[in-house]
Design a protein around this motif. Structure first.
Motif, PDB file in Angstrom:
ATOM      1  N   HIS A  71     -30.506  31.470 -33.735  1.00  0.00           N
ATOM      2  CA  HIS A  71     -30.243  32.116 -32.235  1.00  0.00           C
ATOM      3  C   HIS A  71     -29.829  30.715 -31.560  1.00  0.00           C
ATOM      4  O   HIS A  71     -30.415  29.700 -32.510  1.00  0.00           O
ATOM      5  N   LEU A 107     -33.895  28.442 -33.781  1.00  0.00           N
ATOM      6  CA  LEU A 107     -33.310  28.437 -32.459  1.00  0.00           C
ATOM      7  C   LEU A 107     -32.735  27.259 -32.156  1.00  0.00           C
ATOM      8  O   LEU A 107     -33.560  25.652 -32.398  1.00  0.00           O
ATOM      9  N   GLU A 142     -39.002  37.160 -27.944  1.00  0.00           N
ATOM     10  CA  GLU A 142     -38.609  37.779 -29.327  1.00  0.00           C
ATOM     11  C   GLU A 142     -38.898  37.104 -30.221  1.00  0.00           C
ATOM     12  O   GLU A 142     -39.705  36.979 -31.012  1.00  0.00           O
ATOM     13  N   ALA A 163     -27.594  32.742 -25.747  1.00  0.00           N
ATOM     14  CA  ALA A 163     -28.355  33.748 -24.720  1.00  0.00           C
ATOM     15  C   ALA A 163     -27.935  32.317 -23.340  1.00  0.00           C
ATOM     16  O   ALA A 163     -27.866  31.170 -23.226  1.00  0.00           O
ATOM     17  N   VAL A 176     -35.103  35.567 -25.596  1.00  0.00           N
ATOM     18  CA  VAL A 176     -34.790  35.039 -27.004  1.00  0.00           C
ATOM     19  C   VAL A 176     -36.336  34.666 -27.685  1.00  0.00           C
ATOM     20  O   VAL A 176     -36.741  34.553 -28.335  1.00  0.00           O
ATOM     21  N   ILE A 231     -29.828  29.142 -27.664  1.00  0.00           N
ATOM     22  CA  ILE A 231     -29.827  29.293 -25.928  1.00  0.00           C
ATOM     23  C   ILE A 231     -29.069  28.023 -25.369  1.00  0.00           C
ATOM     24  O   ILE A 231     -29.370  27.099 -26.111  1.00  0.00           O
ATOM     25  N   GLN A 271     -35.016  32.200 -39.056  1.00  0.00           N
ATOM     26  CA  GLN A 271     -34.907  31.745 -38.013  1.00  0.00           C
ATOM     27  C   GLN A 271     -34.767  30.477 -37.710  1.00  0.00           C
ATOM     28  O   GLN A 271     -35.617  29.528 -38.028  1.00  0.00           O
TER      29      GLN A 271
END
Length: 656
Positions: free
Chosen positions: A487, A556, A525, A513, A522, A489, A554
């Motif tokens: 993910h 980020l 989640e 995002a 995000v 940001i 995951q």
């Protein structure tokens, strides 16, 4: 002859300049206090600790580590000092148990600068104590002796320092813990403890202060088995519900099994390759994979760590020899020139020339020994580097040309290279165990290194984001298909050019995002995911996770922090940094700490929870053995290379 001490026993010290070597198996804080005739510590300036490691005649480590070397010069201590107390303490921020009873017994030895052991002591019988006095060096009637103490304190550093008469015991204990915690982002985590036979079949002999070799003076290896911490990280949901969930689990308090997570230790590992016998007087020919392990990857992993340790220790021996030579020269000059008569005529010149000649001889012999060890390590590096698998290999290694998406998670991941000024071209791969135990903070600010100061701020931010993309691409490449999700940001969209390899290859499930709303979505989640998985694992109901939950690891990536972050988002980031790794959620911050200074100390726990790396070469990482400061080189693809895009294209195809 070495004296093996038991609690309460003492032994005379034959020389003034000594080393105190500590092996604890897990990171501990090492320090020392100075005491007067009654053993009282008169003030905080009489305590050597990571935040203030140097006192006259005394130097301790700057961080928590599994192995320590403390330097003591009894002749340089103030006249009012009659006792030197060596202490160990557990640090809550060091990621280990909170009591010595959960560790293997610490081992401490007193050695001369030539490596000869004077006395040793194994600190046994500890239980709930979190701090312990291991040794005392004390002076009686002009003679210095060492005594084995082994006195533990359940109340930790504060209780120990208070027992020695320090009025500011609680304040200093808090300051020591803060110094250790703030240094965690600089520390390279220690490797797993060695097996009984050692992780390497070849050990570089340690060098004495005069430049010679002594194969018997290596510090003892860490204990083989170390009890698990009381709050061991929980497995990721993929591990909890995957096909290997029937593998034996480590019970609390039992020894940790550091073998590959998908291997059962039901039989001894196969024999590792060994080098052919070397001619007399020569080093053996290096062989890739000559360390212990179940597979070639595990052998190479252990071999790289062995090279890292060998380079740290052989350089420490050289630096210690140089310090010894300089100190000896100064003492000889002071002695020769203290008599005014020696300053007349040529006597002074002769004394200086003689002292300088002895100094040059000692340093020359030490340098020759260092060069021999460095040449052997360089030859080993030349053999090992081409044999590394993709997870351990640099981006220019030909192994990437034959890349295929793997079927299982590797043991570790390479995130950069480390080197020392004595041999800048000898690079040691910096390997982190997988799954990651802590996130990464890629510093996009002016860190103070020459390389960072040569770049403009926007260039440095772009380089930091490109470094983050390279790390993320490597993580995606070494995990099985659908085993890792990234993910991003990017509130203001400033990272779009650097993110192009990720966005254009299709490996991202969602675009980066943007804006405060995208940031909130995000973070909500991933925070919810951490909560759900933690509850499922603690309740023993991993199969009850929601059907739509992504069970992959995951990652980020956060760019441009703190732009677009409110107080709630900052709190969620801290939560992910602390709780995420135990359930497979990892954080990679691309940020300049000065930009976030408006939040004040509230972000300090976030920074301390992450391992700081840089997008340009920087001297900031510390090894876990002797505390050298190493130059970190980021792992980036060659200029103009398409290797990252080609690898990501294969990952995206496998995910489809």
């Amino acid at each position: 002859m070495t004296a093996e001490l038991v609690r309460g026993q003492n032994h005379p010290l034959p020389q003034a300049r000594l080393e105190i070597r500590v092996s604890a198996g897990k990171p501990v804080v090492a320090g020392a206090t100075l005491g007067d005739e009654q053993g009282t510590v008169r003030g905080t300036e009489w305590v050597a600790h990571p935040g203030s490691p140097n006192l006259p005649g005394l130097e301790v480590s700057r961080q928590a580590a599994a192995d320590h070397r403390l330097a003591v010069d009894l002749g340089a201590l103030p006249e009012t000092v009659h006792r030197v107390t060596i202490l160990l303490a557990l640090s809550p921020g060091a990621g280990g148990p909170d009591r010595f009873g959960a560790l293997a017994a610490p081992f401490v030895s007193v050695t001369g600068l030539d490596g000869s052991e004077v006395a040793s002591y194994t600190v046994t019988g500890l239980d709930s104590e979190s701090a312990v006095v291991v040794l005392e060096l004390y002076r009686r009637q002009g003679i210095w002796k060492v005594r084995a103490v082994g006195q533990g304190y359940a109340g930790g550093l504060a209780e120990m320092l208070g027992d020695q008469g320090l009025a500011q015991a609680h304040e200093l204990a808090a300051a020591i813990q803060d110094a250790v915690s703030s240094g965690m982002a600089r520390s390279v985590a220690a490797p797993p403890p060695r097996s009984q036979d050692g992780d390497r079949t070849r050990r570089t002999p340690s060098r004495t202060a005069n430049g010679g070799h002594d194969a018997q003076t290596d510090a003892p290896p860490p204990p083989t088995a170390v009890p698990a911490p009381p709050h061991a990280p929980a497995p990721s949901p993929a591990a909890a519900s995957g096909p290997d969930s029937g593998a034996p689990q480590t019970a609390p308090g039992s020894p940790i099994d550091y073998a590959h997570p998908r291997r059962r230790n039901t039989a001894p590992p196969p024999p590792q390759p060994t080098a052919p016998p070397a001619p007399p007087g020569q080093h053996p020919q290096p062989v890739a994979g000559d360390a212990a392990g179940w597979s070639m990857d595990e052998r190479l992993y252990n071999q790289v760590w062995g090279m890292f340790e060998d380079l740290a220790r052989t350089t420490a021996a050289y630096r210690s020899a140089v310090d010894f030579a300089e100190s000896r020269m100064e003492q000889e000059l002071d002695k020769a020139l203290s008599d005014p008569r020696s300053r007349i005529g040529t006597a002074g010149d002769t004394a200086r020339a003689t002292a300088r000649a002895k100094h040059d001889e000692l340093v020359g012999r030490a340098r020759d020994a260092l060069e021999r060890d460095l040449s052997q390590l360089a030859a080993e590096s030349d053999v090992v580097e081409p044999a590394l698998p993709p997870a351990f290999a640099s981006w220019d290694n030909p192994v990437w040309h034959g890349y295929r998406v793997p079927m299982e998670i590797p043991m570790a991941l390479r995130v950069g290279d480390l080197h020392l000024p004595e041999r800048p071209d000898l690079r040691i791969p910096m390997l982190l165990r997988l799954p990651l135990e802590r996130g990464l903070w890629i510093d996009s600010g002016r860190s103070g290194s020459g390389a960072a100061l040569m770049l403009e701020s926007d260039q440095l931010r772009r380089a930091a984001m490109e470094s983050a993309v390279a790390h993320a691409a490597r993580l995606l490449a070494v995990y099985p298909a659908d085993g890792f999700t990234v993910h991003v940001i990017d509130p203001a969209g400033t990272g779009a050019p650097a993110l192009a390899p990720l966005t254009e290859s299709g490996v991202l499930d969602a675009p980066p995002a943007a804006g405060a709303q995208g940031v909130a979505a995000v973070l909500a989640e991933l925070t919810q995911r951490v909560d759900l998985v933690q509850m499922a694992i603690r309740g023993g109901a991993a199969d009850s996770l929601p059907p739509g939950l992504d069970t992959a690891e995951q990652l980020l990536i956060v760019n441009d922090f703190p732009h677009g972050f409110d107080d709630r988002a900052v709190t969620q980031l801290r939560y992910l940094a602390d709780e995420g790794p135990s359930v497979g959620v990892h954080l990679m911050m691309v940020a300049d700490r000065e930009d976030a200074s408006a939040y004040g100390p509230v972000l300090d726990p976030l920074w301390r929870a992450l391992l700081r790396v840089t997008p340009v070469p920087d001297d900031h990482l510390i090894d876990p053995w002797v505390g050298h400061t190493w130059t970190y080189e980021p792992l980036l693809p060659p200029v103009g290379s398409q290797v990252v895009r080609q690898v990501l294209a294969q990952v995206a195809a496998a995910r489809r």
